[in-house]
Motif scaffolding. Structure first.
Motif, mmCIF file in Angstrom:
data_model
loop_
_atom_site.group_PDB
_atom_site.id
_atom_site.type_symbol
_atom_site.label_atom_id
_atom_site.label_comp_id
_atom_site.label_asym_id
_atom_site.label_seq_id
_atom_site.Cartn_x
_atom_site.Cartn_y
_atom_site.Cartn_z
ATOM 1 N N ARG A 40 0.847 -1.193 0.000
ATOM 2 C CA ARG A 40 0.000 0.000 0.000
ATOM 3 C C ARG A 40 0.881 1.241 0.000
ATOM 4 O O ARG A 40 1.872 1.315 0.724
ATOM 5 N N THR A 245 -0.563 2.709 -9.415
ATOM 6 C CA THR A 245 -1.325 1.460 -9.382
ATOM 7 C C THR A 245 -1.302 0.785 -10.744
ATOM 8 O O THR A 245 -1.111 -0.435 -10.856
ATOM 9 N N GLY A 250 -1.314 -3.268 -10.525
ATOM 10 C CA GLY A 250 -2.161 -3.573 -9.383
ATOM 11 C C GLY A 250 -1.473 -4.312 -8.258
ATOM 12 O O GLY A 250 -2.139 -4.747 -7.302
ATOM 13 N N GLU A 253 -1.538 -1.040 -3.873
ATOM 14 C CA GLU A 253 -2.720 -0.182 -3.807
ATOM 15 C C GLU A 253 -2.240 1.215 -3.432
ATOM 16 O O GLU A 253 -1.802 1.451 -2.314
#
Length: 280
Positions: A40, A245, A250, A253
């Protein structure tokens, strides 16, 4: 799925080439282990305590900011120093810090200037200064773009991040009421001569100083529009989150911080002093 911090940094530098940064700037990885996994990423304008708290609370492995944490020589980061405290908090949480500053201002298509121009609906961008392949020479500063009408200027007030008080004007400009802008965008008052040479009708920037604005009003040239520094740069934040992203397929995040970190939090209005609250 995750990527290593090194892979995330490589993706960021592919978009925001460090060679585009000013010589005085401090960009790139501030802290973090390139071998550590990152799932993340939090993107923000300022590396301040509230944003660091958000990064830690949301489990981010990397915080990406536009403004640098350090711009002058640093000889230590003790935890009893305000900036050193942020570094310690990030390191203890396993969160790195990456800065894209003047190189992000100048990046093509996904840079700070282009992000603001996009929310204003401007087209036909071209740099006010030429690009250079490495540090030490002229770099592309600002953007000249075409605006259909003066309504595009007013959109700046509606499409920037939430203000503490929505009744507070989002920008200021000298000049006659109802003036129309054919070209719009800039990055700093120092680009006023370049904007004039480009045939700009309006220079949109931040942090203009009193005397240069006063002097500019005495000579032919673009009208000046001064907007809040934080608000002019925030549109870049979700752009970075989106492209990161996508570029990493992907595997991470990336999200935009919604913390409003504009340091100007009090203004005087018709009802007297009003103190700002947190952004919604």
């Amino acid at each position: 799925m995750t990527a290593t911090l090194g892979e995330v940094v490589a993706a960021l530098e592919a978009r925001f080439d460090p060679a585009l940064a000013e010589d005085w700037d401090a960009v790139g990885l501030v802290c973090g282990d390139p071998a550590e996994p990152v799932g993340r990423v939090l993107v923000a304008v300022d590396p301040v305590a509230a944003v660091v708290d958000e990064a830690v609370e949301t489990g981010a492995g990397l915080l990406v900011t536009h403004h640098p944490l350090f711009l002058t020589a640093v000889h230590g980061v003790p935890a009893d120093d305000p900036k050193g405290r942020l570094v310690h908090r990030l390191v203890r949480a396993g969160c790195g810090l990456f800065v894209a500053h003047t190189n992000a201002d100048r990046a093509a298509d996904v840079g700070v200037n282009d992000a603001l121009a996009a929310v204003l609906g401007l087209t036909g961008a071209r740099p006010l200064q030429p690009a250079a392949p490495a540090r030490g020479g002229p770099r592309p500063g600002g953007r000249a773009r075409r605006a259909d009408d003066a309504g595009r200027v007013r959109r700046a007030r509606r499409r920037r991040p939430p203000r503490h008080d929505r009744r507070r004007p989002g920008g200021r400009r000298p000049g006659p009421a109802g003036a129309h802008g054919r070209r719009l965008r800039g990055s700093g008052g120092s680009l006023l001569p370049a904007a004039a040479a480009a045939g700009a009708d309006v220079l949109l920037t931040s942090d203009l100083r009193h005397h240069p604005v006063s002097e500019a009003g005495e000579a032919p040239g673009p009208a000046l529009c001064d907007v809040a520094h934080f608000a002019s740069e925030w549109p870049w934040v979700p752009v970075v989150a989106d492209v990161l992203t996508t570029d990493l397929s992907g595997r991470v995040e990336a999200v935009a911080s919604r913390r409003r970190t504009d340091p100007w939090t009090v203004h005087r209005g018709a009802e007297g002093d009003r103190t700002a609250g947190s952004a919604g």
